[in-house]
Scaffold this motif. Structure first.
Motif, PDB file in Angstrom:
ATOM      1  N   LEU A   1       4.524  -4.066   8.462  1.00  0.00           N
ATOM      2  CA  LEU A   1       4.821  -3.750   7.283  1.00  0.00           C
ATOM      3  C   LEU A   1       4.261  -4.721   6.233  1.00  0.00           C
ATOM      4  N   GLU A   2       4.074  -5.927   6.589  1.00  0.00           N
ATOM      5  CA  GLU A   2       3.290  -6.867   5.592  1.00  0.00           C
ATOM      6  C   GLU A   2       1.954  -6.840   5.797  1.00  0.00           C
ATOM      7  N   THR A   3       1.109  -6.190   4.637  1.00  0.00           N
ATOM      8  CA  THR A   3      -0.187  -5.882   4.766  1.00  0.00           C
ATOM      9  C   THR A   3      -1.073  -6.278   3.620  1.00  0.00           C
ATOM     10  N   ARG A   4      -2.333  -6.169   3.849  1.00  0.00           N
ATOM     11  CA  ARG A   4      -3.208  -6.251   2.641  1.00  0.00           C
ATOM     12  C   ARG A   4      -4.029  -5.331   2.558  1.00  0.00           C
ATOM     13  N   SER A   5      -4.277  -4.826   1.176  1.00  0.00           N
ATOM     14  CA  SER A   5      -4.944  -3.789   0.718  1.00  0.00           C
ATOM     15  C   SER A   5      -6.445  -3.865   0.672  1.00  0.00           C
ATOM     16  N   PHE A   6      -7.207  -3.089   1.168  1.00  0.00           N
ATOM     17  CA  PHE A   6      -8.511  -3.165   1.136  1.00  0.00           C
ATOM     18  C   PHE A   6      -9.039  -1.639   0.636  1.00  0.00           C
TER      19      PHE A   6
ATOM     20  N   LYS B   1     -22.883  -5.018   8.635  1.00  0.00           N
ATOM     21  CA  LYS B   1     -22.214  -6.421   9.150  1.00  0.00           C
ATOM     22  C   LYS B   1     -21.615  -6.861   7.625  1.00  0.00           C
ATOM     23  N   SER B   2     -21.981  -6.510   6.526  1.00  0.00           N
ATOM     24  CA  SER B   2     -21.559  -7.116   5.164  1.00  0.00           C
ATOM     25  C   SER B   2     -20.082  -6.533   5.254  1.00  0.00           C
ATOM     26  N   LEU B   3     -19.843  -5.378   5.592  1.00  0.00           N
ATOM     27  CA  LEU B   3     -18.493  -4.806   5.452  1.00  0.00           C
ATOM     28  C   LEU B   3     -17.656  -5.215   6.294  1.00  0.00           C
ATOM     29  N   GLY B   4     -18.079  -5.548   7.434  1.00  0.00           N
ATOM     30  CA  GLY B   4     -17.368  -6.396   8.695  1.00  0.00           C
ATOM     31  C   GLY B   4     -16.768  -7.634   8.117  1.00  0.00           C
ATOM     32  N   LYS B   5     -17.474  -8.495   7.627  1.00  0.00           N
ATOM     33  CA  LYS B   5     -17.149  -9.621   7.147  1.00  0.00           C
ATOM     34  C   LYS B   5     -16.258  -9.385   5.830  1.00  0.00           C
ATOM     35  N   LEU B   6     -16.221  -8.689   4.966  1.00  0.00           N
ATOM     36  CA  LEU B   6     -15.389  -8.254   4.160  1.00  0.00           C
ATOM     37  C   LEU B   6     -13.896  -8.085   4.777  1.00  0.00           C
ATOM     38  N   LEU B   7     -13.860  -7.144   5.743  1.00  0.00           N
ATOM     39  CA  LEU B   7     -12.680  -6.614   6.372  1.00  0.00           C
ATOM     40  C   LEU B   7     -12.154  -7.798   7.236  1.00  0.00           C
TER      41      LEU B   7
ATOM     42  N   SER C   1      -6.310  -9.030  -0.372  1.00  0.00           N
ATOM     43  CA  SER C   1      -6.313  -7.987  -1.273  1.00  0.00           C
ATOM     44  C   SER C   1      -7.673  -7.826  -1.908  1.00  0.00           C
ATOM     45  N   GLN C   2      -8.307  -6.688  -1.850  1.00  0.00           N
ATOM     46  CA  GLN C   2      -9.891  -6.901  -2.226  1.00  0.00           C
ATOM     47  C   GLN C   2     -10.256  -5.340  -2.493  1.00  0.00           C
ATOM     48  N   VAL C   3     -11.321  -5.125  -3.346  1.00  0.00           N
ATOM     49  CA  VAL C   3     -11.994  -3.886  -3.612  1.00  0.00           C
ATOM     50  C   VAL C   3     -13.493  -4.144  -3.433  1.00  0.00           C
ATOM     51  N   LEU C   4     -14.131  -2.924  -2.560  1.00  0.00           N
ATOM     52  CA  LEU C   4     -15.596  -3.010  -2.791  1.00  0.00           C
ATOM     53  C   LEU C   4     -16.020  -1.797  -3.459  1.00  0.00           C
ATOM     54  N   CYS C   5     -16.895  -1.882  -4.396  1.00  0.00           N
ATOM     55  CA  CYS C   5     -17.583  -0.761  -5.027  1.00  0.00           C
ATOM     56  C   CYS C   5     -19.058  -0.493  -4.550  1.00  0.00           C
TER      57      CYS C   5
ATOM     58  N   GLN D   1      -4.775  -0.406   4.782  1.00  0.00           N
ATOM     59  CA  GLN D   1      -4.160  -1.440   4.769  1.00  0.00           C
ATOM     60  C   GLN D   1      -4.315  -2.140   6.049  1.00  0.00           C
ATOM     61  N   GLN D   2      -4.262  -3.541   5.948  1.00  0.00           N
ATOM     62  CA  GLN D   2      -4.380  -4.160   7.153  1.00  0.00           C
ATOM     63  C   GLN D   2      -3.362  -5.094   7.438  1.00  0.00           C
ATOM     64  N   PRO D   3      -2.829  -5.185   8.616  1.00  0.00           N
ATOM     65  CA  PRO D   3      -1.681  -6.118   8.815  1.00  0.00           C
ATOM     66  C   PRO D   3      -2.086  -7.607   8.571  1.00  0.00           C
ATOM     67  N   ALA D   4      -1.177  -8.313   7.814  1.00  0.00           N
ATOM     68  CA  ALA D   4      -1.346  -9.717   7.491  1.00  0.00           C
ATOM     69  C   ALA D   4      -2.055 -10.590   8.836  1.00  0.00           C
TER      70      ALA D   4
END
Length: 323
Positions: free
Chosen positions: A153-158, A247-253, A258-262, A303-306
């Motif tokens: 329930l407690e998550t972070r948004s990507f 690999k770059s995406l993996g590091k961000l995830l 709470s973050q955004v990638l364009c 959504q990723q669990p905290a």
């Protein structure tokens, strides 16, 4: 084009056609170790329900959910996991209501104006279910409670954004990285910023090419955020060294924040499999598998669990703004 697709919704919602679209949220908090949710009383209908309402013209569905909570109980929320939508018939019209969970800090108290809502109460999930007037309102509550028990329930948004509509490639003779947004794309960038506000990402990563920078500029300018340039997310870098892009995406995830990638359309088929690998089958089946994957200005919300970078518990796809 579907306005929204969410892993929380059953097939009849994903494939259904509706005359009336509405949205809302279930505000929640943990008080003395207990999950509490905010139920409201609406004097017009004399019922107990959730903050919700119909879309305003030009408004996206998540924007509607955030606005309705603000207008009905005076609280500004950041959306969390999507909860099961409800569908029913009103005056011979098919209506759908999309819901999200919305975490609030302890001490946050509602303020009602007595018109749309004349009472709001923090109650336990079991008590809330017994109070709800409309039985279908229990569906999103059950989703929320199940997520709480599962630690999801407690998550972070990507948020993954394909840059907005750019000037045609065929008409551009200068450096590809400097190809800017078209007029439609600039309007889409404003719509992307409004959509991002619903999740309020605190970190922004982007391909350094101009059309990506212009897409996220309205949001980063409004929040005074310095975006992180990720060179491996350009079209050329992804073509030359695709393993570095993944690999770059993996590091961000892995940061679980709470973050955004364009980024660009040609990058999507490289990075979507990594997202798929971190999500259960019921969730990842929603991911696009065919070109163009996302339309210009389209957005995927994960959504990723905290504290758990290896798990993605929900996926949403939001169609871009269109003139």
């Amino acid at each position: 084009m579907l306005l929204i697709q969410r892993s929380s919704d059953p097939e009849e919602i994903l494939l259904g056609e509706f005359d009336v679209i509405a949205a809302g949220a279930i505000p929640w908090r943990i008080e003395d170790g207990e999950l509490q949710v905010l139920v409201i009383h609406r004097p017009r209908y004399d019922d107990w329900s959730w903050p919700k309402g119909k879309l305003d013209p030009g408004e996206s569905i998540p924007e509607c959910a955030v606005r309705e909570v603000r207008e009905e109980v005076g609280l500004t929320v950041r959306l969390g996991i999507p909860l099961e939508a409800t569908a029913y018939t009103v005056n011979s019209k098919a209506k759908v209501v999309y819901y999200w969970a919305a975490q609030l800090a302890n001490g946050a108290e509602p303020s009602v104006d007595g018109n749309e809502c004349d009472e709001a109460r923090w109650v336990g999930a079991k008590q809330a279910k017994s109070m709800l007037t409309n039985p279908t309102d229990s569906l999103p509550l059950d989703d929320l409670h199940d997520a709480h028990l599962a630690g999801q329930l407690e998550t972070r948004s990507f948020m993954l954004v394909r840059h907005a509509k750019a000037k045609p490639r065929a008409n551009w003779t200068r450096e590809e990285g400097q190809r800017p947004l078209a007029a439609t794309g600039r309007r889409q960038a404003l719509a992307v910023a409004r959509l991002l506000e619903c999740w309020q990402p605190e970190h922004v990563a982007t391909s350094p090419w101009l059309r990506c920078l212009q897409t996220i500029t309205p949001y980063v300018t409004a929040h005074d955020i310095k975006p992180k340039m990720v060179n491996s997310m350009t079209e050329h870098a992804a073509q030359r060294k695709p393993e570095k892009t993944v690999k770059s995406l993996g590091k961000l995830l892995d940061k679980v924040r709470s973050q955004v990638l364009c980024t660009h359309r040609p990058v999507l088929p490289l990075i979507l499999p990594l997202i798929s690998a971190r999500a259960p089958q019921a969730v990842r089946k929603l991911l696009p598998t065919a070109d163009p994957f996302l339309e210009p200005g389209g957005t995927i919300v994960l959504q990723q669990p905290a504290g758990e970078h290896e798990r993605i518990v929900s996926i949403e796809i939001h169609a871009p703004f269109a003139d």
